[in-house]
Design a protein around this motif. Sequence first.
Motif, mmCIF file in Angstrom:
data_model
loop_
_atom_site.group_PDB
_atom_site.id
_atom_site.type_symbol
_atom_site.label_atom_id
_atom_site.label_comp_id
_atom_site.label_asym_id
_atom_site.label_seq_id
_atom_site.Cartn_x
_atom_site.Cartn_y
_atom_site.Cartn_z
ATOM 1 N N SER A 223 -17.092 20.981 -48.748
ATOM 2 C CA SER A 223 -16.588 22.048 -49.603
ATOM 3 C C SER A 223 -15.830 21.455 -50.786
ATOM 4 C CB SER A 223 -15.684 23.006 -48.825
ATOM 5 O OG SER A 223 -14.462 22.372 -48.502
ATOM 6 N N VAL A 224 -15.809 22.210 -51.870
ATOM 7 C CA VAL A 224 -15.093 21.810 -53.077
ATOM 8 C C VAL A 224 -14.258 22.994 -53.540
ATOM 9 C CG1 VAL A 224 -15.276 21.022 -55.466
ATOM 10 C CG2 VAL A 224 -16.910 20.204 -53.747
ATOM 11 N N PHE A 225 -12.982 22.743 -53.747
ATOM 12 C CA PHE A 225 -12.074 23.761 -54.266
ATOM 13 C C PHE A 225 -11.628 23.330 -55.649
ATOM 14 C CE2 PHE A 225 -7.423 25.099 -54.452
ATOM 15 C CZ PHE A 225 -7.705 26.347 -54.963
ATOM 16 N N ILE A 232 -8.880 18.334 -57.646
ATOM 17 C CA ILE A 232 -10.195 18.645 -57.105
ATOM 18 C C ILE A 232 -10.446 17.664 -55.965
ATOM 19 C CG2 ILE A 232 -12.650 18.899 -57.621
ATOM 20 C CD1 ILE A 232 -11.702 19.033 -60.647
ATOM 21 N N CYS A 233 -10.295 18.143 -54.753
ATOM 22 C CA CYS A 233 -10.393 17.266 -53.585
ATOM 23 C C CYS A 233 -11.424 17.828 -52.614
ATOM 24 C CB CYS A 233 -9.033 17.154 -52.901
ATOM 25 S SG CYS A 233 -9.008 15.973 -51.549
ATOM 26 N N PRO A 234 -12.594 17.206 -52.503
ATOM 27 C CA PRO A 234 -13.593 17.706 -51.564
ATOM 28 C C PRO A 234 -13.124 17.569 -50.115
ATOM 29 C CG PRO A 234 -14.562 16.186 -53.163
ATOM 30 C CD PRO A 234 -13.079 16.058 -53.278
ATOM 31 N N VAL A 248 -10.897 13.579 -56.613
ATOM 32 C CA VAL A 248 -11.969 13.007 -57.423
ATOM 33 C C VAL A 248 -11.464 12.182 -58.605
ATOM 34 C CG1 VAL A 248 -12.252 15.035 -58.897
ATOM 35 C CG2 VAL A 248 -14.207 13.567 -58.471
ATOM 36 N N MET A 249 -10.257 12.437 -59.086
ATOM 37 C CA MET A 249 -9.751 11.688 -60.233
ATOM 38 C C MET A 249 -9.129 10.349 -59.831
ATOM 39 S SD MET A 249 -8.213 14.655 -62.747
ATOM 40 C CE MET A 249 -7.592 15.732 -61.478
ATOM 41 N N THR A 275 -15.145 18.089 -61.813
ATOM 42 C CA THR A 275 -15.735 19.065 -60.888
ATOM 43 C C THR A 275 -17.209 18.778 -60.662
ATOM 44 O OG1 THR A 275 -14.180 20.768 -61.592
ATOM 45 C CG2 THR A 275 -16.182 21.516 -60.506
ATOM 46 N N ALA A 276 -17.921 18.440 -61.725
ATOM 47 C CA ALA A 276 -19.344 18.144 -61.606
ATOM 48 C C ALA A 276 -19.587 16.997 -60.638
ATOM 49 C CB ALA A 276 -19.920 17.821 -62.978
ATOM 50 N N ARG A 277 -18.722 16.010 -60.657
ATOM 51 C CA ARG A 277 -18.898 14.857 -59.769
ATOM 52 C C ARG A 277 -18.691 15.250 -58.307
ATOM 53 N NH1 ARG A 277 -15.506 10.299 -63.261
ATOM 54 N NH2 ARG A 277 -15.671 11.415 -65.244
ATOM 55 N N ALA A 278 -17.671 16.074 -58.062
ATOM 56 C CA ALA A 278 -17.404 16.515 -56.691
ATOM 57 C C ALA A 278 -18.554 17.361 -56.155
ATOM 58 C CB ALA A 278 -16.102 17.305 -56.644
#
Length: 312
Positions: A223-225, A232-234, A248-249, A275-278
């Motif tokens: 999941s991605v929030f 942004i932490c999957p 992600v950063m 976000t796109a990467r996650a």
Amino acid sequence: MSHWTLHDWTDLAAVRRALAAGADPDRNPTGYVPPLHSAACWGSAEVLAELLTVAREVDQPDWAGRTALWYAVREWDREKVAALIAAGADPWRRRPDGRCPGELAWWAPVADQVAGLPGAVEPTEEERAAQRAADALIASFDTDDDYQDWGCVAFVADRTAAELVAALGGEEVPVEDDEEALEEGLLLVHDLPGGAVLQQYDGIEIHGEEVLGLLSRGTVAVSVFDHPDAFICPSVSRDGVLGPCEEVMRDPEKDDPPETWRYRFGDGGHPSGWTARALAMAVALTGVDVDGGAKWPGPGGRAVRLPVELRD
């Protein structure tokens, strides 16, 4: 001895004043990022050059084992990479997890700066192809869509929407418009090739351990929030167990999924959105195929109202 109190590592005059007052070019007693690292990441090339004239330890690691060259490579800064290598920085110096700045450089427009150095081992064609595929998947998510409105999304491998509704034990309800989709505790669920995707507009239950654990029994769910005021932490859950995954950063940690590197977590120079990467990594880990199909369920499909005991 003076301490570093700079907030602007592009201010060459301030750096010179600090050095003249006795600030240590190799240490920052008030923080865990040494001066060379700060200059390599956030500073100007002129400030970095000034520090290199007096620094004693060009390959001093930070708290995570990263050298100043690592920081410069991650920012795709050719001038700083050249300056650090000329000063003796070792591209092949590994941090505890085995990663080194020279290997990260292959995936950035600084690759030619390490290609001819002693110890260089170029990636295989298979590795290059895998990175190209990952970058293409990232690009497919890196659109002009306003991601700030979709809340949480989760991809689940090898499961149908009907199976996920049953696993959650909630009440299935029709959702015909955006207003109905905003109901608290409501999850939209759609079938896609390779699995299913869920979306939650109001709430983050599908990002948490309990709900994602139910969704991942016997499979993998990610999941991605995304939120304008949050990291942004999957969340990655395998067979009901939530595992580690860095925001992600930031550079991935030792126990994070290895795919975080391929999907450019912590890569400050890459032009894609975080976000796109996650999202791309979530799809890659689950094998859910979004090519040519809706990335978000949206209203009009199947929806399940979470049981009260599963709501935050």
